[in-house]
Design a protein around this motif. Structure first.
Motif, PDB file in Angstrom:
ATOM      1  N   VAL A 255      41.469  37.628  74.627  1.00 61.10           N
ATOM      2  CA  VAL A 255      40.203  37.009  74.279  1.00 61.10           C
ATOM      3  C   VAL A 255      39.154  38.064  73.911  1.00 61.10           C
ATOM      4  O   VAL A 255      39.087  39.116  74.551  1.00 61.10           O
ATOM      5  CB  VAL A 255      39.693  36.186  75.484  1.00 61.10           C
ATOM      6  N   ALA A 256      38.393  37.761  72.879  1.00 59.43           N
ATOM      7  CA  ALA A 256      37.150  38.500  72.648  1.00 59.43           C
ATOM      8  C   ALA A 256      36.017  37.681  73.248  1.00 59.43           C
ATOM      9  O   ALA A 256      35.813  36.517  72.876  1.00 59.43           O
ATOM     10  CB  ALA A 256      36.901  38.694  71.155  1.00 59.43           C
TER      11      ALA A 256
ATOM     12  N   SER B 113      40.121  41.020  76.233  1.00 53.61           N
ATOM     13  CA  SER B 113      40.461  42.351  75.713  1.00 53.61           C
ATOM     14  C   SER B 113      39.231  43.143  75.315  1.00 53.61           C
ATOM     15  O   SER B 113      39.225  44.361  75.374  1.00 53.61           O
ATOM     16  CB  SER B 113      41.353  42.215  74.470  1.00 53.61           C
ATOM     17  N   ILE B 114      38.223  42.434  74.843  1.00 51.46           N
ATOM     18  CA  ILE B 114      37.040  43.135  74.365  1.00 51.46           C
ATOM     19  C   ILE B 114      35.822  42.261  74.591  1.00 51.46           C
ATOM     20  O   ILE B 114      35.901  41.026  74.508  1.00 51.46           O
ATOM     21  CB  ILE B 114      37.182  43.515  72.867  1.00 51.46           C
TER      22      ILE B 114
ATOM     23  N   HIS C  26      37.455  40.866  65.055  1.00 51.87           N
ATOM     24  CA  HIS C  26      38.611  41.336  64.298  1.00 51.87           C
ATOM     25  C   HIS C  26      39.553  42.211  65.113  1.00 51.87           C
ATOM     26  O   HIS C  26      40.566  42.666  64.588  1.00 51.87           O
ATOM     27  CB  HIS C  26      38.117  42.097  63.054  1.00 51.87           C
ATOM     28  N   HIS C  27      39.200  42.440  66.362  1.00 52.98           N
ATOM     29  CA  HIS C  27      40.037  43.331  67.175  1.00 52.98           C
ATOM     30  C   HIS C  27      41.497  42.866  67.147  1.00 52.98           C
ATOM     31  O   HIS C  27      41.800  41.698  67.292  1.00 52.98           O
ATOM     32  CB  HIS C  27      39.509  43.342  68.620  1.00 52.98           C
ATOM     33  N   ASP C  28      42.389  43.849  66.953  1.00 58.43           N
ATOM     34  CA  ASP C  28      43.810  43.553  66.759  1.00 58.43           C
ATOM     35  C   ASP C  28      44.437  42.671  67.831  1.00 58.43           C
ATOM     36  O   ASP C  28      45.170  41.734  67.527  1.00 58.43           O
ATOM     37  CB  ASP C  28      44.607  44.882  66.759  1.00 58.43           C
TER      38      ASP C  28
ATOM     39  N   GLY D 250      40.083  33.695  60.827  1.00 60.44           N
ATOM     40  CA  GLY D 250      41.281  32.874  61.069  1.00 60.44           C
ATOM     41  C   GLY D 250      41.740  32.870  62.516  1.00 60.44           C
ATOM     42  O   GLY D 250      42.904  32.610  62.820  1.00 60.44           O
ATOM     43  N   LYS D 251      40.829  33.130  63.423  1.00 60.43           N
ATOM     44  CA  LYS D 251      41.214  33.135  64.833  1.00 60.43           C
ATOM     45  C   LYS D 251      40.708  31.862  65.542  1.00 60.43           C
ATOM     46  O   LYS D 251      39.778  31.222  65.057  1.00 60.43           O
ATOM     47  CB  LYS D 251      40.645  34.377  65.505  1.00 60.43           C
TER      48      LYS D 251
END
Lengths: 398, 398, 398, 398
Positions: free
Chosen positions: A6-7, A32-33, A63-65, A90-91
């Protein structure tokens, strides 16, 4: 067994609650971020929750991978933009409540998300409290008959950040902050396919030096004839009062989510530390809840969201629901101005709901208004006369 | 130590409650004669309560030598006539609630009584429950600051005689039967001198085959800015739900008069007999009250009435109060029709009430919206900008 | 309609409660004279309550012409003497709880009163609370089957006068002050004819610098097999906790007399004045009761006493009951010392009570321990084997 | 982020609760294989919960390749053997409550597990309810001062399988089934390092045709002077009553885990389906809990167990705790027989706990028993005389 990264956008109180939940118990999903406008707050947050990355760039976070799900925990006026960015990326996006500052804004968000085809979930935690889920289920199974009335009440001494109190940034006051919860709770009880027809609202700024309302009450009339009623306040004293009451033709449900949940503590003031959200004191009689993120619905909410994502289905609470809530709030504000019932202006996707069932029996052709058994065993009928409508008593042997 | 002899007009449930109270504990007052249209019911009633005389003649009851106080426990449509008779007889009159079927009728009754100079008391029992009296006193002494909102709720599965259900005889439905209690409770909490300005109401007939409303919710706006809210229903399931909630700038009061008063009983169904008014069953979990006539206010009500009579003062609840209640109910019915706020048409005798106090502090000329102490001891201020009204955060050292 | 004139002996808190009750509502009985050791306190008391006479002479009070009933509201060590004086004067006597400091002393008092032939009543208010009376009645009518267990709990932060804390003057500590209530409540629920066989008690002085116990728990075994359990404490924090719980073979009763009776108030601390007995504060969440003298049983108690006197019958609570209570407390103290069950040494006047009924059904000669309906409609029996006593499961079709 | 694969031994109600928890929310742990004596029940269970394997062989379940944790959900008399097998297999073991049928058996289990070096956790769910965890934490942080008394109550209408009712298989009756919970709850509140010194118990078989006790009450005296009190019953009517009360020198905690947790429902009986564990009916007033496995502690329990395993630390509830609980129950049974206090025979590993603090102030050398502020502002002291110990009042100016 899929899991998600998750961001987390935003480091306010709601970000803490969300992350506490996502990292809670034996969960397999992780943040994650984290994004914050302030590098300092982002860093503190990432350390507090063991999050590998933090950033002051929305784009970088989205956009984090590793990230496949973006959770929006930002002030209302930022929702449209960041959801747009996420849709473009697109997430999957999960957005805190309310979805937007108005029905119009909400509709644009909904359209954007639907045209982009991403998964979207509306983070309406209070529709996911374990009590609420069980109660919705009880209502659905017929335990209380047809729902005639729902009261949802959310009051406390006011939010913790300036933007909530600012009409432009938030889109309104206590109605937008608290009423959005109440409205969606009410919809779950009367049935989401039950069209909200019109709204009558009172709103006033009684105590605080702000332009937004700090107190409001509204009535929502649904197609079935059921009435929703919500009460919101930023001037409540004594903690956080979250209660729902549902009346049906065959039963009643009362839910208390905060002040009376079976945890009662008197303290002369020793000890210390956090007892519960928005308690005013740590002495005297206190009424914390056990596990706040579970009791307030966060746990079941994220479970539904991620399970829905994994299963390719819609979650219980969708962006369309968020849009309907905004449309109802718009009608409430209009009514508070116009001082009359205002129609709910919404692109309705639901069904048509029949009127609440009347089941009066008959006696000699007259409708039975009420039937009582007297102490001596005889039966007293209150009858509505078939011709005149006059109501009269008739005592008969059983 | 004066005592009184009463003519009890009416032998319905309310007559039983009144007489149970008058003859209860170590009371020094007594019912001397009872009137009923039915000789049979009058006789049964007089035997049940040890009353020396019974009659089917109103005049006989009112003019009875021993009698100095007439208690009216008759259906609403009979109030005006019998109060007129009592006024002409020059005796004290105590009338059950509501006073009349409309503000106009109530006003005529009030005028008649005032011109005749007799003592008159309005038997609004629920304003006299011990909890309510204590709470009114707490509010009066400033314990919860300025009152901002009052909710009064009275719901049960419907009354026990045909006339209640008949719009013409009663003057309305659940609003008239139950709302009259709620309105006067609300007035006691916001202050009787606080003018009821306007009313917004929803009313519907959801379940019963009647012309009167069986469910209603109304909002009453008072001059101070306080909001009264009442909820009434004849379709409630689970017993009799009587609750009041009062919010103030410095506190909160919640009163529960029936289902949660500290008496909880589970029974598999053995035993028998009366447990409490309007309980639906005598098995499962039951929530009777201890001493109903005391808990529901009858004892303190008659004490106040007779003490007022003895002391030559007005009782807490007067015919003027009954008239105000009727005027507010008129506005509610009008609003349910017109679908907008309706002014309360009343000959106001009260004072002017100032607006609820706002007490915002200042910081550098900006109004303080909220002040919180952070865990690290610093103070977070949410400030409304003196020029723009924008709300912004400011963190300072304590 | 007889009425009574009372000599009130004592001006402590209990004297205030008694007089508030006697002069309360529309009562026809009055206090004519008050006795206090201190002329100053006697005068203040007589003015506070509108009592015509006050005196520092016990004899004068008891022998006062108008007086026909003497109410003893004095410390425990004075009861025997003043009851003796009253018996000699041939007047009715009502004595506060406990009757005496020991079973022996109580027995002497009982004998004196019985030989003199005067009317005597034991002022055990908590057996007369409206809830308790209704619950005793429910138990008597079979609503909860055979009583198996009663818990009575009375705890608060400690009494208001020195003599209570003094073992010699009071006869003990929290057991004597509070346990006497609990014991008699328990007796009313298990049946007064149900002989108290033996007692097991724990007592300790945990907090206060006194010789008497400030905390105690005791178990009382009755002839029927029922268990009474009382908990008393002078170190409770949070107000006055008065709760009773009754378990029966067919039901359950829970009574809460103080902290949770449907009156809940949060106050930031404004206002002022008395909220309820032994509340620790007037801010935060508070739980006063409505009408204390009614809720705590004083009203129904004096009604029963004076009605009994008028009707020439025994009141519900007699000096014999007071004596039994003292005998049970003696056994409790003995057990706290000996650390084993101690028999109750009492001259028993009650009946013999049969053992609690076991009603096990049979299946093929085996006793049915439990019977459950499974989700698929089949019935699961847990059976005690007729020969071996081994318990086994058997699933059968319904 | 480690995860675990579990062998679930047993398919009773507890197996369902455990598996519902392990597979609940977004959990990363899973049951890989289930063991049941009955192939049919094993298959049904594996299908119900989506478990890949089922077996009727204990060895196969325990030795299954995927499995690293064995959860024992079998009847008490089987614990020792299967824990032995698991220890020999060198896998982690989590065992349901109680650990064994006696202190002796528990000690053998403990020794076996400790000598084998495997991870072992005691599945005492009710010490892990969110409310209990928060309350233990509040006590630990000093919010209520020194704990003086703990009441833990667990009662319901009796268990669902024959072996529970069989003294030999279970090791006892209601004490073993329910008291084990209460005892460990009490220990958590008085402090696990606070040695249980002695026990006094009453136990009886009042209603059911069994040899084991169906009702019991016990007192546990701890080294600090604190008293634990537990009440257990298999004859309670009205659902499942789980309540804990904690008294401290500076505060009070009341926990209600089942019948009054803020979910209240009245139903005339329509609808259907499971409302909550051990509710007796699905009509009338019902009091289900929201999320049972969360509210009853299962979720937090397994989180602690697996986290402890991952972190190489002891869980909150260990086999040593289970052994102490069995030792206390042994003392309870002994006391019920001997009818006196019985010492707890346990190999104590805890610390020494000092006596509850007395903090009396002094005035002129006399100990202050109590201090009250009078309405006129003066201070009333109740003092224990330094020489005689007599308690006397002293009123001074503030």
């Amino acid at each position: 067994m899929e899991s998600h990264n998750v961001a987390m956008l935003g480091t306010g109180l709601i970000g803490d609650f969300y992350t506490m939940t996502l990292h809670g118990q034996r969960s397999r999903d992780r943040v994650s971020i984290v994004y914050s406008r302030s590098s300092e707050r982002g860093e503190a947050f990432s350390q507090r929750w063991g999050i590998p990355h933090h950033t002051t760039s929305l784009e970088e976070a989205i956009h984090h991978d590793e990230v496949d799900v973006v959770v929006v925990g930002l002030p209302n006026f930022l929702h449209e933009d960041v959801i747009g960015l996420t849709a473009d990326a697109g997430k999957a996006v999960l957005c805190t409540k309310p979805l937007a500052r108005s029905g119009e804004e909400a509709k644009r968000i909904l359209d954007k998300v639907e045209s982009s085809g991403i998964f979207a979930g509306y983070l309406e935690d209070l529709c996911y409290t374990p009590k609420t889920l069980k109660a919705i289920n009880a209502v659905g199974s017929g335990s209380i008959g047809d729902v005639t009335w729902v009261r949802s009440r959310e009051t406390h001494p006011g939010p913790h950040s300036a933007w909530f109190w600012d009409k432009d940034k938030a889109g309104g006051g206590a109605i937008v902050d608290l009423g959005c919860h109440c409205i969606e709770i009410i919809r779950n009880f009367v049935g989401k396919g039950n069209r909200p027809v019109e709204v009558m609202a009172w709103a006033d700024t009684l105590v605080h030096p702000i332009r937004a309302e700090d107190n409001a009450v509204a009535l929502i009339r649904f197609e079935s004839g059921a009435l929703g009623q919500f009460e919101v306040s930023w001037t409540f004293r004594g903690g956080m009062d979250l209660r729902d009451e549902v009346a049906g033709t065959e039963g009643t449900i009362w839910l208390n989510h905060f002040l009376r949940t079976g945890y009662e503590m008197y303290s002369s003031g020793g000890g210390g530390g956090y007892a519960a959200e928005k308690l005013e004191s740590n002495e005297g009689w206190l009424f914390p809840v056990g596990d706040e993120v579970a009791e307030l619905g966060y746990v079941d909410m994220f479970t539904d969201m991620f399970d829905a994502l994994d299963e390719g289905r819609e979650p219980q609470e969708t962006f369309y629901d968020g849009y309907v809530v905004n449309a109802i709030m718009d009608a409430a504000y209009k009514s508070a101005e116009s001082r009359q019932w205002e129609p709910v202006d919404v692109e309705w996707r639901g069904a048509t709901t029949p009127r609440i069932t009347k089941k009066a029996g008959e006696h000699d052709g007259h409708s039975i208004v009420k039937k009582e058994t007297l102490p001596d065993g005889r039966v007293k009928l209150m009858l509505s006369h078939k011709d005149t409508g006059e109501v009269f008593d008739l005592v008969t042997s059983a």
